[in-house]
Design an enzyme around this catalytic site. Structure first.
Site, PDB file in Angstrom:
ATOM      1  N   SER A  82       5.224   4.303   2.906  1.00  0.00           N
ATOM      2  CA  SER A  82       5.787   5.518   3.501  1.00  0.00           C
ATOM      3  C   SER A  82       6.291   5.290   4.918  1.00  0.00           C
ATOM      4  O   SER A  82       7.182   6.011   5.388  1.00  0.00           O
ATOM      5  CB  SER A  82       4.750   6.645   3.493  1.00  0.00           C
ATOM      6  OG  SER A  82       3.757   6.457   4.491  1.00  0.00           O
ATOM      7  N   GLY A 132       0.828  -1.192   0.000  1.00  0.00           N
ATOM      8  CA  GLY A 132       0.000   0.000   0.000  1.00  0.00           C
ATOM      9  C   GLY A 132       0.865   1.245   0.000  1.00  0.00           C
ATOM     10  O   GLY A 132       2.031   1.215   0.400  1.00  0.00           O
ATOM     11  N   CYS A 133       0.309   2.364  -0.445  1.00  0.00           N
ATOM     12  CA  CYS A 133       1.082   3.603  -0.546  1.00  0.00           C
ATOM     13  C   CYS A 133       1.425   4.171   0.833  1.00  0.00           C
ATOM     14  O   CYS A 133       2.587   4.481   1.119  1.00  0.00           O
ATOM     15  CB  CYS A 133       0.335   4.623  -1.388  1.00  0.00           C
ATOM     16  SG  CYS A 133      -1.379   4.933  -0.891  1.00  0.00           S
ATOM     17  N   TYR A 134       0.414   4.283   1.696  1.00  0.00           N
ATOM     18  CA  TYR A 134       0.690   4.741   3.060  1.00  0.00           C
ATOM     19  C   TYR A 134       1.646   3.773   3.753  1.00  0.00           C
ATOM     20  O   TYR A 134       2.559   4.187   4.483  1.00  0.00           O
ATOM     21  CB  TYR A 134      -0.606   4.800   3.863  1.00  0.00           C
ATOM     22  CG  TYR A 134      -1.368   6.089   3.810  1.00  0.00           C
ATOM     23  CD1 TYR A 134      -0.760   7.311   4.081  1.00  0.00           C
ATOM     24  CD2 TYR A 134      -2.733   6.099   3.523  1.00  0.00           C
ATOM     25  CE1 TYR A 134      -1.478   8.495   4.061  1.00  0.00           C
ATOM     26  CE2 TYR A 134      -3.468   7.275   3.507  1.00  0.00           C
ATOM     27  CZ  TYR A 134      -2.825   8.473   3.774  1.00  0.00           C
ATOM     28  OH  TYR A 134      -3.548   9.653   3.767  1.00  0.00           O
TER      29      TYR A 134
END
Length: 341
Positions: free
Chosen positions: A154, A149-151
């Protein structure tokens, strides 16, 4: 030179569009099949008039048979990936899934986070988590990859890159992240993501309930004792990009030299990681439309603060998928990603 044929199931969405653009400029891959139930029958150039060099393709429905010897990228909702991934794997294809369906190895955590029953959990024995910085060698031999996932990306990378320093972390780790609309779930014309509700506004959402939180815990601490992560996402009035601020406590403090050594090693070895001298230098605008992942940090007493930034549609989704495709099919890992335009 023979090119590797790829199909994108769910190419009509934001991530599918981004990957379509990347593949159009890649010398080794040929996009030969795209699907979208919403724009079925339309030509790809009609759906994406702002993109150049697109192949001569029309959109099909998801259940349209895919030609043989074609690799699969699933840019589909979770429930669709649950149905389609086993079908394509049974056909002997390589599959990358961009949904969250095959990321978590704890079924109870998955079903609590995603709110539906996972009926294909036996496939978790086959899947490789698609974060090259952590699982590069496994990805080279993988047939089934679950894109992060993108979050989650991060937060996972800044934590995981600390290596053995993670053993000393005193939980919980606090992740405070902000995303543009394209990374916050604005994939349809929902009113909460409409321009009038985003412009001149800023808000938190899914506080302590976001589905990426258990993903951060599992892979941020892979290879060591898992610590609790408390994650709060926020919606920025911009289109793309994520900035995360991660607060990590140590019972006895930690030296800047120790952190610098770990992150500098990643900066030198990893093609897409960039370490800045200060956390204030990490900005969304520096990573937009790139596959770069930017980092900066500062230490005060027993607390380490790391800031990270990425483009949620590139390093957080389609770019990372192309990184994984390159590894799976034997192309240089940075092919098609160093210069995106």
């Amino acid at each position: 030179m023979k090119r590797t044929k790829i199909a994108i199931i769910g190419a009509g969405g934001l991530t599918g569009k981004e990957l379509t653009k990347l593949l159009a400029h890649h010398p080794g891959f040929e996009l030969v099949h795209v699907t979208s139930n919403q724009v079925n029958g339309k030509h790809i150039r009609e759906v994406f008039p702002d993109l150049s060099h697109l192949p001569d393709l029309e959109f099909h429905k998801h259940d349209t048979p895919v030609p043989k010897d074609v690799g699969i990228v699933l840019a589909t909702p979770n429930e669709v990936s649950l149905e389609k991934a086993p079908e394509f794997l049974n056909e002997g294809r390589k599959v990358i899934d961009l949904s969250g369906t095959f990321r978590l190895h704890n079924q109870n955590k998955f079903e609590k986070a995603y709110q539906f029953t996972h009926t294909q959990f036996s496939l978790m024995d086959q899947v490789v988590f698609g974060l090259p910085e952590l699982f590069r060698e496994k990805l080279k031999n993988a047939n089934f990859v679950s894109n992060p996932g993108c979050y989650a990306t991060s937060a996972i990378l800044p934590i995981a890159l600390l290596g053995n320093l993670r053993k000393e972390i005193q939980g919980p780790v606090i992740v405070d992240a902000k995303s543009g609309v394209s990374g916050a779930g604005g994939r349809t014309e929902e009113i909460k993501y409409a321009y009038t509700n985003v412009y001149e506004n800023f808000r938190a959402y899914k506080i302590l309930t976001h589905q990426h939180e258990p993903e951060m815990e599992e892979y941020g601490f892979v290879g060591t004792e898992e610590k609790e992560i408390l994650f709060t996402p926020h919606l920025l009035p911009i289109y793309r990009g994520i900035l995360a601020t991660i607060y990590i406590s140590f019972p006895k403090g930690i030296s800047a030299e120790q952190v610098q050594e770990k992150l500098e090693t990643a900066n030198e070895k990893e093609p897409f990681i960039r370490l800045y001298k200060t956390p204030e230098e990490v900005e969304i605008r520096k990573v937009q439309n790139t596959n770069f992942f930017d980092l900066g940090y500062r230490i005060k007493g027993n607390t380490l603060v790391i800031t990270s930034a990425l483009d949620n549609l590139v390093k957080g989704a389609a770019g990372q998928a192309l990184q994984n495709l390159n590894l799976m099919y034997g192309y240089p890992e940075t092919e098609g990603l160093v210069t995106l335009y």
